[in-house]
Enzyme design. Structure first.
Site, short mmCIF file in Angstrom:
data_model
loop_
_atom_site.label_atom_id
_atom_site.label_comp_id
_atom_site.label_asym_id
_atom_site.label_seq_id
_atom_site.Cartn_x
_atom_site.Cartn_y
_atom_site.Cartn_z
N CYS A 176 78.92 25.36 33.72
CA CYS A 176 80.35 25.72 34.38
C CYS A 176 80.87 24.22 34.75
CB CYS A 176 79.94 26.55 35.45
SG CYS A 176 78.49 25.88 36.59
N LYS B 52 70.92 42.19 38.09
CA LYS B 52 71.00 42.31 36.51
C LYS B 52 70.91 41.10 35.91
CE LYS B 52 74.22 42.44 33.71
NZ LYS B 52 73.62 41.67 32.48
N GLU C 254 81.54 33.16 41.22
CA GLU C 254 81.26 31.73 40.64
C GLU C 254 81.68 31.94 39.07
OE1 GLU C 254 80.66 29.02 42.39
OE2 GLU C 254 80.17 29.93 44.28
N GLU D 263 88.32 26.78 29.00
CA GLU D 263 86.95 26.82 28.97
C GLU D 263 86.25 26.74 27.60
OE1 GLU D 263 84.14 29.17 31.16
OE2 GLU D 263 83.38 27.34 31.79
P1 NAD Z 1 79.96 36.75 31.57
O1 NAD Z 1 81.10 36.94 32.17
O2 NAD Z 1 79.98 37.26 29.82
O3 NAD Z 1 78.40 37.59 31.79
C1 NAD Z 1 78.19 37.35 33.07
C2 NAD Z 1 77.26 38.44 33.69
O4 NAD Z 1 78.11 39.56 33.86
C3 NAD Z 1 76.30 38.94 32.58
O5 NAD Z 1 75.08 39.24 33.34
C4 NAD Z 1 76.94 40.09 32.11
O6 NAD Z 1 76.19 41.13 31.36
C5 NAD Z 1 77.63 40.94 33.10
N1 NAD Z 1 78.87 41.67 32.71
C6 NAD Z 1 79.66 41.33 31.39
N2 NAD Z 1 80.54 42.40 31.84
C7 NAD Z 1 80.38 43.19 32.80
C8 NAD Z 1 81.08 44.13 33.40
N3 NAD Z 1 82.10 44.94 32.64
N4 NAD Z 1 80.90 44.55 34.51
C9 NAD Z 1 79.84 44.04 35.23
N5 NAD Z 1 79.00 42.81 34.72
C10 NAD Z 1 79.29 42.65 33.40
O7 NAD Z 1 79.52 35.18 31.23
P2 NAD Z 1 78.39 34.32 30.71
O8 NAD Z 1 78.85 34.23 29.14
O9 NAD Z 1 77.04 35.07 30.66
O10 NAD Z 1 78.45 33.10 31.14
C11 NAD Z 1 79.46 31.90 31.09
C12 NAD Z 1 80.50 31.81 32.16
O11 NAD Z 1 79.91 31.75 33.23
C13 NAD Z 1 81.24 30.54 31.88
O12 NAD Z 1 82.47 31.06 32.25
C14 NAD Z 1 80.65 29.79 32.88
O13 NAD Z 1 81.54 28.67 33.58
C15 NAD Z 1 80.37 30.69 34.05
N6 NAD Z 1 79.21 29.98 34.92
C16 NAD Z 1 79.82 29.71 36.42
C17 NAD Z 1 78.68 29.07 37.02
C18 NAD Z 1 79.20 28.62 38.33
O14 NAD Z 1 78.38 28.56 39.22
N7 NAD Z 1 80.62 28.40 38.78
C19 NAD Z 1 77.52 28.77 36.96
C20 NAD Z 1 76.85 29.17 35.47
C21 NAD Z 1 77.85 29.85 34.52
#
Ligand code: NAD
Length: 494
Positions: free
Chosen positions: A283, A174, A249, A384
């Site tokens: 991130c 997804k 992650e 963050e």
């Molecule tokens: P998010 O958690 O809002 O969404 C991430 C994914 O999870 C999306 O595909 C979203 O649709 C899905 N999601 C949301 N709610 C869900 C649920 N209840 N059940 C299952 N899936 C669900 O995060 P975002 O805004 O897309 O990304 C930003 C975050 O990602 C920041 O915190 C950033 O630091 C982190 N990030 C971490 C890394 C790493 O490698 N550590 C890399 C990139 C981004």
């Protein structure tokens, strides 16, 4: 009429069973980029059964052959790099040089994972019994559910999907609902290089309606997630309840330490790139500068000088240095941190407001922002923000700098600028994060080294590097007794 895109399930391009769609919007211009399926649990169920059905044939395909497919994929991605980068910029906003890098990471990951097809080493060890052979081999786990964020819309899915496929798993993916086009591209590319139907399935939609059913699906064995801590924590809980393997992650709050012997222009360049690159939505973004008091004012001035020169706008314009924020909600969140900062007594030394009007009228833009007078426990130093905002924290010594760096809920990337080899080695030993840089900012990971973080950033897994197969394989220990007699371990060899 907006272009319509489809899910990829069992080798077929299909709409959401409900027929619902959601719009993909360019965050710089508001342009309507296309309609993607707004899928639900029934679409996830179809994808999981396609993945389960494809698993046996794929796991029995020799690993070097699975690897050869990834070599072809790497070459195909490289041949389409520019078009892919432009599409990535259109849907998530970062500037073209950065989306080219994002796509290049996919190429690098394809080649790295492909090579693993002719290694995938196991371990042999002598048996304690005569005429008996002992070894451990890696085997695929089964079906992997991949759920990803939008900020590295091509690279991050490849860190998960390519090793998972190489190891012999099948995948239900997804993509983020903010960046569906890059997920669509990935499926198209894998179809073009001849991936058998059902081995990769892509289901578009939001977290609650597609992500959560993936988390709960009984047919999914491994969950590989990149995103926020809030969602990651829920997935960890549910995954534990269901007995799934979960690799997470999550967020970061990365610090650059600048000592008083540092190359200041170099440190200022690195801070500006780490803080304002990808509009601070990495991130690994630099969000804290932990600076020796003797050079604090000079470094602040140098970073502000660089912030003032950042041209903000549409990332497709090659003269622009910083693109938009992903959406209006995130813009509002960043903006709200300005009053959090001033309420805590912080000075906004540069920026601090959304950019509107003219070239910024139709998008979500925020000015590069510098906070001074920040102390380590303030919210702006601990949380963050995920925007182009950097906080300066003054310290008196290396020991204090290291303590401030480590005293946060995250632990992804840390950096130190110094010319003293003893200081550098002490920092390499004592900085508590999954990644440490010396005389380089907090971003810039290479795919052949493990990637991940400590504390709240992750749950102990590392992606890419020599650890890339760990989340996606089980160890199977095998004993072959060729003695022709019953040999009982621990009993017959005393
Ligand atoms: P998010 O958690 O809002 O969404 C991430 C994914 O999870 C999306 O595909 C979203 O649709 C899905 N999601 C949301 N709610 C869900 C649920 N209840 N059940 C299952 N899936 C669900 O995060 P975002 O805004 O897309 O990304 C930003 C975050 O990602 C920041 O915190 C950033 O630091 C982190 N990030 C971490 C890394 C790493 O490698 N550590 C890399 C990139 C981004």
């Amino acid at each position: 009429m907006a272009e319509k895109f489809l899910n990829y399930i069992g080798g077929q391009w299909v709409p959401a069973k409900s027929g619902k769609t959601r719009t993909n919007i360019n965050p710089a211009t508001g342009e309507h980029l296309g309609d993607f399926p707004d899928s639900g649990a029934e679409d996830v169920a179809a994808a999981v059964s396609a993945a389960r059905a494809a698993f046996d044939a794929w796991r029995l395909t020799p690993a070097p052959k699975r690897g050869e497919l990834l070599y072809r994929l790497g070459a195909l991605i490289a041949s389409k790099k520019e078009a892919l980068a432009k599409d990535a910029t259109r849907e998530m906003g970062k500037i073209l040089i950065e989306t080219r890098g994002d796509v290049q990471e996919g190429v690098d990951m394809a080649y790295l994972a492909a090579g693993e097809g002719r290694r995938m080493y196991g371990v042999t060890t002598p048996s304690e019994m005569p005429n008996k052979w002992a070894m451990s081999v890696r085997v695929p786990v089964g079906v992997v559910g991949v759920i990803t964020a939008w900020n590295f819309p091509f690279a991050v899915p490849t860190w998960k999907i390519f090793p998972a496929l190489l190891a012999g798993n099948t995948v239900v993916f997804k993509p983020s609902e903010e960046t569906p086009k890059m997920g669509w591209h990935l499926a198209k590319l894998l179809e073009e290089v001849g991936l058998p139907p059902g081995v990769l399935n892509v289901v578009h939609g939001d977290g609650p309606n597609v992500g959560w059913p993936i988390v709960q699906a009984p047919g999914i064995d491994v969950l590989s997630f990149t995103g926020s801590n809030g969602v990651g924590a829920k997935i960890a809980e549910e995954g534990a309840r269901l007995g799934k393997r979960v690799s997470l992650e999550m967020g970061g709050k990365n610090g650059v330490i600048v000592m008083d012997d540092a190359d200041l222009p170099l440190a200022a360049d690195a801070v500006a790139w780490g803080a304002f690159g990808t509009t601070g939505q990495r991130c690994t973004a630099t969000s804290r500068v932990i600076v020796h008091e003797r050079i604090h004012d000079q470094l602040v001035a140098a970073v502000i000088e660089r912030a003032k020169k950042v041209k903000v706008g549409d990332g497709l314009d090659e003269s622009v240095n910083m693109g938009p924020v992903i959406n209006a909600r995130q813009l509002e969140k960043i903006h709200a941190y300005m009053s959090v900062a001033t309420g805590e007594g912080v000075s906004i030394a540069e920026g601090g407001q959304p950019l509107t009007g003219g070239a910024h009228a139709k998008g979500n833009f925020f000015a590069p922002t510098v906070f001074t007078g920040v102390t380590p426990k303030m919210r702006v130093a601990q949380e963050e923000i995920f925007g182009p905002v950097v906080s300066f924290i003054k310290v008196k010594s290396l020991a204090e700098a290291v303590a401030v760096n480590n005293d946060i809920p995250f632990g992804l990337s840390s950096s130190i600028f110094t010319r003293d080899v003893n200081t550098a080695f002490a920092a390499m030993r004592d900085l508590s994060s999954g990644i440490v840089y010396v005389n380089h900012g907090t971003t810039g990971a290479e795919t052949h080294l493990p990637f991940g973080g400590v504390r709240g950033t992750g749950n102990g897994h590392r992606e890419a590097g020599h650890t890339m197969l760990d989340a996606f394989t089980e160890w199977k220990s095998i004993y072959v007794d060729f003695s022709g007699t019953l040999q009982r371990a621990q009993i017959d060899n005393s």
